[in-house]
Design a protein around this motif. Structure first.
Motif, mmCIF file in Angstrom:
data_model
loop_
_atom_site.group_PDB
_atom_site.id
_atom_site.type_symbol
_atom_site.label_atom_id
_atom_site.label_comp_id
_atom_site.label_asym_id
_atom_site.label_seq_id
_atom_site.Cartn_x
_atom_site.Cartn_y
_atom_site.Cartn_z
ATOM 1 N N UNK A 317 74.332 17.772 43.897
ATOM 2 C CA UNK A 317 73.180 16.907 43.600
ATOM 3 C C UNK A 317 72.553 16.298 44.750
ATOM 4 N N UNK A 318 71.333 17.102 45.230
ATOM 5 C CA UNK A 318 70.910 16.144 46.309
ATOM 6 C C UNK A 318 70.132 14.641 46.283
ATOM 7 N N UNK A 319 70.249 14.402 45.003
ATOM 8 C CA UNK A 319 69.643 13.003 44.686
ATOM 9 C C UNK A 319 70.428 12.076 44.767
ATOM 10 N N UNK A 320 71.770 12.491 44.792
ATOM 11 C CA UNK A 320 72.870 11.461 44.747
ATOM 12 C C UNK A 320 73.835 11.740 45.905
ATOM 13 N N UNK A 321 73.769 13.006 46.342
ATOM 14 C CA UNK A 321 74.664 13.150 47.580
ATOM 15 C C UNK A 321 73.798 13.091 48.889
ATOM 16 N N UNK A 322 73.758 12.092 49.712
ATOM 17 C CA UNK A 322 73.020 11.996 50.836
ATOM 18 C C UNK A 322 73.296 13.225 51.922
ATOM 19 N N UNK A 323 74.561 13.722 51.869
ATOM 20 C CA UNK A 323 74.600 14.879 52.900
ATOM 21 C C UNK A 323 73.910 16.064 52.469
ATOM 22 N N UNK A 324 73.919 16.260 51.121
ATOM 23 C CA UNK A 324 73.300 17.383 50.603
ATOM 24 C C UNK A 324 71.660 17.217 50.884
ATOM 25 N N UNK A 325 71.021 15.865 50.480
ATOM 26 C CA UNK A 325 69.754 15.997 50.632
ATOM 27 C C UNK A 325 69.263 15.956 52.234
ATOM 28 N N UNK A 326 70.096 15.392 53.129
ATOM 29 C CA UNK A 326 69.985 15.528 54.278
ATOM 30 C C UNK A 326 69.797 16.947 55.107
ATOM 31 N N UNK A 327 70.660 17.982 54.616
ATOM 32 C CA UNK A 327 70.582 19.233 54.937
ATOM 33 C C UNK A 327 69.429 19.804 54.487
ATOM 34 N N UNK A 328 68.821 19.664 53.227
ATOM 35 C CA UNK A 328 67.502 20.220 52.674
ATOM 36 C C UNK A 328 66.538 19.861 53.334
ATOM 37 N N UNK A 329 66.396 18.568 53.672
ATOM 38 C CA UNK A 329 65.382 17.875 54.554
ATOM 39 C C UNK A 329 65.317 18.519 55.938
ATOM 40 N N UNK A 330 66.341 18.866 56.420
ATOM 41 C CA UNK A 330 66.490 19.757 57.968
ATOM 42 C C UNK A 330 65.819 20.994 57.683
ATOM 43 N N UNK A 331 65.924 21.723 56.652
ATOM 44 C CA UNK A 331 65.400 22.974 56.613
ATOM 45 C C UNK A 331 64.008 22.839 56.143
ATOM 46 N N UNK A 332 63.574 21.852 55.487
ATOM 47 C CA UNK A 332 62.222 21.496 54.909
ATOM 48 C C UNK A 332 61.263 21.319 56.481
ATOM 49 N N UNK A 333 61.990 20.255 57.293
ATOM 50 C CA UNK A 333 61.166 19.668 58.257
ATOM 51 C C UNK A 333 61.269 20.916 59.208
ATOM 52 N N UNK A 334 62.124 21.987 59.364
ATOM 53 C CA UNK A 334 62.108 22.891 60.505
ATOM 54 C C UNK A 334 61.052 23.931 59.979
ATOM 55 N N UNK A 335 60.985 24.304 58.776
ATOM 56 C CA UNK A 335 60.171 25.355 58.393
ATOM 57 C C UNK A 335 58.677 24.767 58.237
ATOM 58 N N UNK A 336 58.305 23.381 58.116
ATOM 59 C CA UNK A 336 57.093 23.043 58.004
ATOM 60 C C UNK A 336 56.547 23.252 56.699
ATOM 61 N N UNK A 337 57.196 23.451 55.620
ATOM 62 C CA UNK A 337 56.688 23.937 54.165
ATOM 63 C C UNK A 337 57.597 23.414 52.974
#
Length: 554
Positions: A317-337
């Protein structure tokens, strides 16, 4: 005397009547024919995809059950159902054992047993007019599917006739009346073939003496008259199929152009324990997206406006697990979409989880206003109804520790440049779940799925459903899977950039969105309601006719 048999009847009582013209097929013929019917239906579906065999299978069952007693009709329908559903659903036993597969196959075969009963029941109506048989066959198949799609526990629409027609001209009819109309057309063609084959068999067994006595003289029954009742239904069947090509469908959307990327991250190994690999699965999708961003930066790939990850791409659950949320944010920030993430979310209550698609935006993270929760969780796979009773059958139900809770709103996700119609996994088989997203404004249909517990046959069967939905609603569509098959689908059902199975792949494509509505979208469930009402009317009409035949003297 019935219209169907009039040409075959013999005037002198002393002459023998050809076998099968006044009664059912011999059981020694009907039983193998019922099994062959199921196998023909099976081969019509992916991964085989020989779609003309679908109406052939329908015709075989129609002929096998015609004029039989009701119990015999049920038995023959059940034989067809087992021969069809057991191999079609074999992917359900790959990692869960034989019991779920056997129970599901037998349950689905039971609906074809009901179809066999109904086919035997309406035989007097089919006999009154040779043109009634094809229409009755079409109606009974629609009625059977309408029941099977809804019962029990919300139904299981896998194996609907329409889903075998992803490369057939009849697929175009989906834009007029959706899945029910395509199923009706397939079964109508099958009923026409049954009519032609039945009369052809009777004509082939007729002797010259029969012809003379029937017509009152040697010139009474010419070969043309004898074979016309065979040729006409066969020609009608071919004409109905080919005529569907005249139905216009869009080859591309008519709206704005967007670039969409599908990320198929794959899993370390197939099987039920993909949940134990959830960090690795999430990392696979993050890393594949970051690699895509590097290719975009190098000018090797077009910048996407949207990225789609599959179902279960983040079972943490990326809403409750900061590590998972951070990883998804890394991907979104990298792809700019923005990324549409398939996630398992905890709650809302203890011991409950949700299967969701959530939009993750670069810079800001999870957009809680654009969250879709799967509306139709799969019974005995995502939740266990009647758990105490089910445990008496198999203790494997306790492998499902947390029940998935269904959502209540359609999967309309506003992702900036596009409004998405998000459906998750098996939901693509349910008419209303997909249609509700289009009514809600979806311009692009998105199917997030996880095939890691199944095989390539199941994935291709699911992709065939996506193709039909694209035509039904005149929308571009895509399927994003953890392991394959993923790909894009044009509004006319053509597939592009289909990925392999059990591979890691990223595909990027420009799509034109669409805001229009097909006739099928506007009509909604009314074609099925109308056809189902006619089915009930046919069953009642057969009851009246049977009663009249019982009270007639002689």
């Amino acid at each position: 005397m019935t219209t169907l048999d009039r040409d075959e009847a013999l005037t002198p009582a002393a002459l023998p009547r050809p076998v099968g013209t006044g009664g059912p097929l011999p059981l020694s013929v009907a039983a193998p024919l019922a099994v062959l019917a199921g196998l023909a239906l099976l081969v019509a579906f992916p991964p085989y995809g020989v779609w003309p065999l679908a109406p052939v299978g329908v015709a075989m069952l129609a002929a096998a059950a015609h004029r039989r007693r009701l119990r015999a009709g049920a038995g023959l329908g059940f034989l067809t159902g087992v021969a069809f559903f057991a191999p079609l659903l074999a992917w359900t036993n790959l990692h869960t054992g034989y019991l779920p597969w056997v129970l599901l196959s037998l349950l689905q075969a039971g609906y074809l047993a009901l179809l066999g009963v109904a086919t035997a029941w309406v035989s007097p109506l089919a006999d009154r007019s040779r043109w009634a048989w094809p229409a009755l066959t079409g109606l009974l198949w629609v009625g059977q599917e309408a029941l099977r799609d809804r019962t029990p526990f919300g139904g299981f629409p896998w194996g609907r006739l329409a889903f075998s027609q992803d490369t057939s001209p009849l697929l175009r009819l989906a834009s007029l009346g959706g899945v029910p109309l395509v199923t009706f057309a397939v079964a109508l063609v099958g009923g026409s073939l049954a009519t032609a084959a039945w009369r052809g068999w009777a004509a082939a067994r007729r002797t010259p003496q029969d012809d003379t006595s029937h017509a009152g003289g040697p010139q009474g029954d010419t070969p043309a008259r004898r074979w016309a009742p065979v040729a006409v239904p066969a020609v009608v069947a071919v004409a109905l199929t080919a005529g569907a090509l005249l139905v216009p469908v869009a080859t591309a959307g008519s709206g704005a152009t967007v670039t969409v990327a599908i990320v198929q991250g794959n899993v370390p190994r197939l099987g039920l324990d993909f949940n134990a690999q959830r960090q690795a699965v999430l990392n696979n999708h993050v890393d594949a997206t970051i690699e895509l961003a590097a290719r975009v930066a190098a000018g090797q790939e077009r910048q996407p406006d949207l990225v789609v990850w599959p179902e279960n791409s983040s079972d943490i659950d990326p809403l409750r697990n900061p590590s998972a949320g951070t990883r998804i944010s890394q991907a979104a920030d990298a792809i700019h979409a923005p990324i549409l993430v398939g996630a398992v979310l905890l709650g809302p209550g203890p011991g409950q989880v949700r299967n969701a698609g959530i939009l993750w935006r670069p810079g800001t993270g999870a957009d809680m206003s654009q969250l879709y929760t799967k509306r139709h969780p799969v019974p005995f796979a995502e939740y266990v109804p009647l758990r105490d009773v089910a445990r008496m059958v198999s203790k494997q139900v306790d492998l499902i520790r947390s029940d998935f809770v269904g959502g209540s709103t359609p999967g309309v996700v506003r992702a900036g440049p596009a409004v998405l119609g998000d459906v998750i996994c098996f939901e693509v088989a349910y008419d209303d779940v997909v249609r509700d997203t289009v009514i809600g404004g979806a311009q692009l249909l998105v199917v997030q799925t996880n095939n890691a517990t199944f095989d390539v046959a199941e994935a291709r069967q699911q992709l065939a459903m996506v193709r039909l939905r694209a035509v039904e609603h005149g929308r571009p569509a895509l399927m994003a899977s953890t392991v394959g098959v993923s790909g894009f689908v044009a509004p006319d059902g053509r597939v592009s950039d289909a990925t392999g199975f059990n591979t890691r792949e990223v595909v990027v494509r420009q799509l034109r969105l669409d805001d229009g509505r097909t006739l099928a979208t506007r009509l909604g469930w009314w074609p099925e309601v109308a056809l189902a009402a006619l089915t009930v009317a046919a069953l009642l009409g057969a009851a009246v006719l049977r009663r009249r035949q019982r009270v007639m003297p002689g």
